[in-house]
Scaffold this active site. Structure first.
Site, PDB file in Angstrom:
ATOM      1  N   GLY A  21       0.824  -1.214   0.000  1.00  0.00           N
ATOM      2  CA  GLY A  21       0.000   0.000   0.000  1.00  0.00           C
ATOM      3  C   GLY A  21       0.851   1.254   0.000  1.00  0.00           C
ATOM      4  O   GLY A  21       2.077   1.205   0.187  1.00  0.00           O
ATOM      5  N   ASP A  22       0.209   2.393  -0.286  1.00  0.00           N
ATOM      6  CA  ASP A  22       0.860   3.714  -0.260  1.00  0.00           C
ATOM      7  C   ASP A  22       1.997   3.835  -1.265  1.00  0.00           C
ATOM      8  O   ASP A  22       2.958   4.592  -1.054  1.00  0.00           O
ATOM      9  CB  ASP A  22       1.384   4.040   1.155  1.00  0.00           C
ATOM     10  N   GLU A  23       1.899   3.138  -2.360  1.00  0.00           N
ATOM     11  CA  GLU A  23       2.964   3.144  -3.373  1.00  0.00           C
ATOM     12  C   GLU A  23       2.949   4.408  -4.219  1.00  0.00           C
ATOM     13  O   GLU A  23       3.894   4.672  -4.965  1.00  0.00           O
ATOM     14  CB  GLU A  23       2.814   1.931  -4.305  1.00  0.00           C
ATOM     15  N   GLY A  24       1.825   5.164  -4.126  1.00  0.00           N
ATOM     16  CA  GLY A  24       1.670   6.342  -4.985  1.00  0.00           C
ATOM     17  C   GLY A  24       0.602   6.115  -6.047  1.00  0.00           C
ATOM     18  O   GLY A  24       0.632   6.730  -7.110  1.00  0.00           O
ATOM     19  N   LYS A  25      -0.366   5.246  -5.701  1.00  0.00           N
ATOM     20  CA  LYS A  25      -1.457   4.943  -6.658  1.00  0.00           C
ATOM     21  C   LYS A  25      -2.228   6.202  -7.009  1.00  0.00           C
ATOM     22  O   LYS A  25      -2.582   6.436  -8.166  1.00  0.00           O
ATOM     23  CB  LYS A  25      -2.412   3.887  -6.059  1.00  0.00           C
ATOM     24  N   ASN A  47     -10.286   3.006   4.299  1.00  0.00           N
ATOM     25  CA  ASN A  47      -8.930   2.671   4.773  1.00  0.00           C
ATOM     26  C   ASN A  47      -7.885   3.227   3.803  1.00  0.00           C
ATOM     27  O   ASN A  47      -6.745   3.465   4.174  1.00  0.00           O
ATOM     28  CB  ASN A  47      -8.745   1.149   4.955  1.00  0.00           C
ATOM     29  N   GLY A  49      -5.958   5.908   1.454  1.00  0.00           N
ATOM     30  CA  GLY A  49      -5.665   7.344   1.446  1.00  0.00           C
ATOM     31  C   GLY A  49      -4.762   7.589   0.264  1.00  0.00           C
ATOM     32  O   GLY A  49      -3.604   7.190   0.275  1.00  0.00           O
ATOM     33  N   HIS A  50      -5.306   8.179  -0.789  1.00  0.00           N
ATOM     34  CA  HIS A  50      -4.560   8.373  -2.036  1.00  0.00           C
ATOM     35  C   HIS A  50      -4.312   9.866  -2.227  1.00  0.00           C
ATOM     36  O   HIS A  50      -5.251  10.651  -2.328  1.00  0.00           O
ATOM     37  CB  HIS A  50      -5.351   7.794  -3.220  1.00  0.00           C
ATOM     38  N   GLN A 232      -4.995  -0.206  -1.369  1.00  0.00           N
ATOM     39  CA  GLN A 232      -4.052  -1.054  -0.615  1.00  0.00           C
ATOM     40  C   GLN A 232      -2.994  -1.622  -1.578  1.00  0.00           C
ATOM     41  O   GLN A 232      -2.674  -0.988  -2.564  1.00  0.00           O
ATOM     42  CB  GLN A 232      -4.798  -2.168   0.150  1.00  0.00           C
ATOM     43  N   THR A 309      -4.264   7.717   8.494  1.00  0.00           N
ATOM     44  CA  THR A 309      -4.189   7.680   9.957  1.00  0.00           C
ATOM     45  C   THR A 309      -3.063   8.543  10.519  1.00  0.00           C
ATOM     46  O   THR A 309      -2.996   8.740  11.728  1.00  0.00           O
ATOM     47  CB  THR A 309      -3.940   6.229  10.434  1.00  0.00           C
ATOM     48  N   PRO A 312       3.334   6.810  11.491  1.00  0.00           N
ATOM     49  CA  PRO A 312       4.613   6.698  10.782  1.00  0.00           C
ATOM     50  C   PRO A 312       4.661   5.363  10.053  1.00  0.00           C
ATOM     51  O   PRO A 312       4.244   4.341  10.592  1.00  0.00           O
ATOM     52  CB  PRO A 312       5.661   6.743  11.895  1.00  0.00           C
ATOM     53  N   GLY A 421       8.698  13.040  -7.742  1.00  0.00           N
ATOM     54  CA  GLY A 421       8.193  14.037  -6.808  1.00  0.00           C
ATOM     55  C   GLY A 421       6.691  13.844  -6.682  1.00  0.00           C
ATOM     56  O   GLY A 421       6.071  13.135  -7.488  1.00  0.00           O
TER      57      GLY A 421
HETATM   58  P1  GDP Z   1      -1.349   5.644  -2.341  1.00  0.00           P
HETATM   59  O1  GDP Z   1      -2.112   5.186  -1.170  1.00  0.00           O
HETATM   60  O2  GDP Z   1      -0.729   4.519  -3.098  1.00  0.00           O
HETATM   61  O3  GDP Z   1      -2.116   6.556  -3.245  1.00  0.00           O
HETATM   62  O4  GDP Z   1      -0.125   6.508  -1.779  1.00  0.00           O
HETATM   63  P2  GDP Z   1      -0.217   7.635  -0.606  1.00  0.00           P
HETATM   64  O5  GDP Z   1      -0.805   8.861  -1.174  1.00  0.00           O
HETATM   65  O6  GDP Z   1      -0.820   7.065   0.618  1.00  0.00           O
HETATM   66  O7  GDP Z   1       1.321   7.813  -0.282  1.00  0.00           O
HETATM   67  C1  GDP Z   1       2.237   8.232  -1.243  1.00  0.00           C
HETATM   68  C2  GDP Z   1       2.892   9.527  -0.752  1.00  0.00           C
HETATM   69  O8  GDP Z   1       4.024   9.796  -1.550  1.00  0.00           O
HETATM   70  C3  GDP Z   1       2.005  10.726  -0.883  1.00  0.00           C
HETATM   71  O9  GDP Z   1       2.332  11.647   0.139  1.00  0.00           O
HETATM   72  C4  GDP Z   1       2.394  11.298  -2.233  1.00  0.00           C
HETATM   73  O10 GDP Z   1       2.147  12.699  -2.328  1.00  0.00           O
HETATM   74  C5  GDP Z   1       3.857  11.019  -2.246  1.00  0.00           C
HETATM   75  N1  GDP Z   1       4.471  10.758  -3.550  1.00  0.00           N
HETATM   76  C6  GDP Z   1       3.980  10.094  -4.621  1.00  0.00           C
HETATM   77  N2  GDP Z   1       4.915   9.971  -5.585  1.00  0.00           N
HETATM   78  C7  GDP Z   1       6.026  10.572  -5.116  1.00  0.00           C
HETATM   79  C8  GDP Z   1       7.346  10.756  -5.624  1.00  0.00           C
HETATM   80  O11 GDP Z   1       7.703  10.313  -6.717  1.00  0.00           O
HETATM   81  N3  GDP Z   1       8.239  11.416  -4.818  1.00  0.00           N
HETATM   82  C9  GDP Z   1       7.897  11.896  -3.602  1.00  0.00           C
HETATM   83  N4  GDP Z   1       8.834  12.511  -2.894  1.00  0.00           N
HETATM   84  N5  GDP Z   1       6.665  11.748  -3.093  1.00  0.00           N
HETATM   85  C10 GDP Z   1       5.749  11.087  -3.830  1.00  0.00           C
HETATM   86  P1  IMO Z   2      -3.842   2.729   0.363  1.00  0.00           P
HETATM   87  O1  IMO Z   2      -4.966   2.484  -0.601  1.00  0.00           O
HETATM   88  C1  IMO Z   2      -1.334   1.076   3.521  1.00  0.00           C
HETATM   89  C2  IMO Z   2      -3.233  -1.809   6.220  1.00  0.00           C
HETATM   90  C3  IMO Z   2      -3.409  -1.402   7.658  1.00  0.00           C
HETATM   91  C4  IMO Z   2      -3.324  -2.756   8.326  1.00  0.00           C
HETATM   92  C5  IMO Z   2      -4.044  -3.667   7.350  1.00  0.00           C
HETATM   93  C6  IMO Z   2      -5.513  -3.897   7.672  1.00  0.00           C
HETATM   94  O2  IMO Z   2      -3.725   4.133   0.814  1.00  0.00           O
HETATM   95  O3  IMO Z   2      -2.563   2.151  -0.157  1.00  0.00           O
HETATM   96  P2  IMO Z   2      -7.694  -2.399   7.462  1.00  0.00           P
HETATM   97  O4  IMO Z   2      -8.030  -1.069   8.041  1.00  0.00           O
HETATM   98  O5  IMO Z   2      -7.729  -2.442   5.974  1.00  0.00           O
HETATM   99  O6  IMO Z   2      -8.478  -3.511   8.062  1.00  0.00           O
HETATM  100  O7  IMO Z   2      -6.167  -2.653   7.897  1.00  0.00           O
HETATM  101  O8  IMO Z   2      -3.936  -3.035   6.086  1.00  0.00           O
HETATM  102  N1  IMO Z   2      -3.813  -0.868   5.222  1.00  0.00           N
HETATM  103  C7  IMO Z   2      -3.084  -0.056   4.457  1.00  0.00           C
HETATM  104  N2  IMO Z   2      -1.763   0.192   4.435  1.00  0.00           N
HETATM  105  N3  IMO Z   2      -2.146   1.678   2.629  1.00  0.00           N
HETATM  106  C8  IMO Z   2      -3.470   1.426   2.624  1.00  0.00           C
HETATM  107  O9  IMO Z   2      -4.290   1.915   1.677  1.00  0.00           O
HETATM  108  C9  IMO Z   2      -4.002   0.560   3.594  1.00  0.00           C
HETATM  109  N4  IMO Z   2      -5.238   0.120   3.874  1.00  0.00           N
HETATM  110  C10 IMO Z   2      -5.106  -0.766   4.858  1.00  0.00           C
HETATM  111  O10 IMO Z   2      -2.391  -0.525   8.070  1.00  0.00           O
HETATM  112  O11 IMO Z   2      -1.984  -3.178   8.371  1.00  0.00           O
HETATM  113 MG    MG Z   3      -2.259   5.549   0.886  1.00  0.00          MG
END
Ligand code: GDP
Ligand code: IMO
Ligand code: MG
Length: 436
Positions: A21-25, A47, A49-50, A232, A309, A312, A421
């Protein structure tokens, strides 16, 4: 064009997280949506957060598709989602407050399930102790459990509470949850309280209900560019992730079919998103995790704090066996590598290339044995200069290009997009991800 079938014009793209998760989708979906007609969320709920950063503005989507900032993109929430009505209404209001008209171009599946506040409260209450998953506390597990137990309430029922059969379903759910709430010592819900809470939300959501499957199917058949936005990541998938430390839905590309209600033949491209390193929030195995200063550095430079959330994020090195696993279970056709900028300034960058368990080397991810698996690292040459301004591959330092080349060669999937970025334009687009 005459004589061609609609199928030959299909251009459906699934975007999935290839890690935890949180790869930058959000960033990548926003970027590719520039050329899309429709973006469909197919799994998960609030859950997610994009994060989208456009013209200095930041928007975090939890339920709305990340194509929302493009005014002509149609937004669809599929049947596979679980929806907290108050979050959806607040998110629409936030977009409207920024001058984005959402309601006229949003279709929400009446088959998606509702997350009630009492389901979220119990999710939070059961989130402590040694066996805790470390969930986002958004009620995801309870809502999907109730759905599988045939106790859940669909959005259609939620929006038609004047119908006795719909009210009965809410009453049955409240009854079950009152007992559960008392057992864990949180406030028990009442039917009256729940109906009073629901009424204004149902009124706001009812006009948005529609058939998400038909909407997606028609768009694909008409040859429009459709993006299916995953939430995720692969290793949080209920069936293919690091169970039990997973979420409660199918996050992998196959989930786009079941969650959106389209057949696998509708999809022609699957884009996996990976950071240039690795993060995880919540508990569970993370073999390349860094404990000391190096992890702290990635967290600070990468601003690795949860978008939902604020927690960290745990940080570690890139895991190639995990990416090969993601390539297999999702059928990845392309990769997007994000946060390459965060690695600048390192002499060498450790990358996990295989695993060792009891002296034996595994090239494939030992997904059921990760707690015992020891990562085997190679130390690749780093680069000093910032890459934040790079817009073509040629702008990158040679060592950064080599890093990317090694990743795509060893994962066996071509890198189509490199992100340097958080802003939309801080991107290198190497190849088109839509097939036309
Ligand atoms: P998602 O859940 O996959 O959409 O990713 P999140 O938004 O939760 O987390 C990705 C974080 O990295 C966010 O704060 C973005 O603004 C940031 N981000 C995305 N791509 C890049 C990048 O190439 N460089 C940097 N520094 N930040 C990035
Ligand atoms: P995005 O779409 C990162 C993690 C939680 C926990 C597990 C189960 O922003 O990438 P849940 O609330 O789904 O029952 O929690 O999955 N988790 C994520 N981690 N990015 C997310 O979404 C997540 N959604 C759930 O931290 O480990
Ligand atoms: Mg996220």
């Amino acid at each position: 064009m005459a004589g061609r079938t609609a199928e030959e014009h299909m251009a459906a793209l699934v975007v999935v997280g290839a890690q935890w998760g949180d790869e930058g989708k959000g960033k990548v979906v926003d970027l590719v949506s520039e050329r899309a007609d429709m973006v469909v969320r197919y799994a998960g709920g609030a859950n997610a957060g994009h994060t989208l950063k456009v013209d200095g503005q930041k928007l975090v989507t939890h339920l709305l598709p990340s194509g929302v900032m493009h005014p002509s993109v149609r937004c669809v929430l599929g049947a596979g989602m679980v929806i907290a009505p108050e979050v959806l209404v607040a998110e629409i209001a936030e977009c409207e407050g920024r001058g984005l008209d959402v309601r006229a171009r949003l279709t929400v599946s009446g088959r998606a399930h509702v997350t009630f506040p009492f389901q979220a409260a119990i999710d939070r209450a059961s989130n402590a102790g040694p066996r805790a998953i470390g969930t986002t506390g958004r009620g995801i597990g309870p809502t999907y459990s109730d759905k599988a137990a045939r106790l859940g309430v669909t959005l259609r029922d939620f929006c038609e509470l004047e119908r006795a059969s719909a009210r009965d379903r809410v009453a049955a759910l409240v009854e079950v949850w009152s007992e559960r709430a008392r057992a864990v010592g949180v406030e028990a819900p009442t039917l009256e309280g729940t109906l009073a809470w629901a009424a204004p939300l149902a009124k706001a959501i009812a006009p948005l209900l529609g058939d998400a499957s038909v909407a997606a199917y028609q768009a694909v058949r008409a040859g429009r560019r459709v993006v299916f936005e995953g939430a995720q990541g692969t290793l949080l998938d209920l069936d293919h992730g690091t169970y039990p430390f997973v979420t409660s839905s199918n996050t992998v590309a196959g989930g786009a079919c079941t969650g959106a209600g389209i057949g696998p033949t509708a999809i022609d491209t699957v884009l996996g998103i990976t950071k240039a390193y690795c993060t995880r929030v919540g508990n569970g195995a993370f073999p390349t995790e860094l404990q000391g200063d190096e992890g702290e550095r990635l967290r600070e430079v990468g601003e690795e704090y949860g978008a939902t959330t604020g927690r960290p994020r745990r940080c570690g090195w890139l895991d190639l066996p995990a990416l090969r696993y993601a390539a297999r279970v999702n059928g990845l056709t392309h990769l997007a590598v994000t946060k390459l900028d965060v690695l600048a300034g390192m002499e060498t960058v450790p990358v996990c290339v295989s695993y060792r368990i009891d002296g034996r080397i595994y090239e494939d991810l030992p997904v059921d044995d990760l707690e015992r698996a020891e990562p085997v690292y190679e130390h690749w040459e780093g680069w000093d200069a910032s890459v934040a301004k790079a817009r073509t591959m040629e702008d990158l330092p040679r060592a950064a290009r080599r890093y990317l080349h090694e990743v795509e060669t060893r994962v066996g999937v071509a890198i189509a997009i490199v992100s340097v970025g958080a802003e939309r334009e801080a991107t290198i687009v190497r190849r088109e991800v839509f097939s036309r």
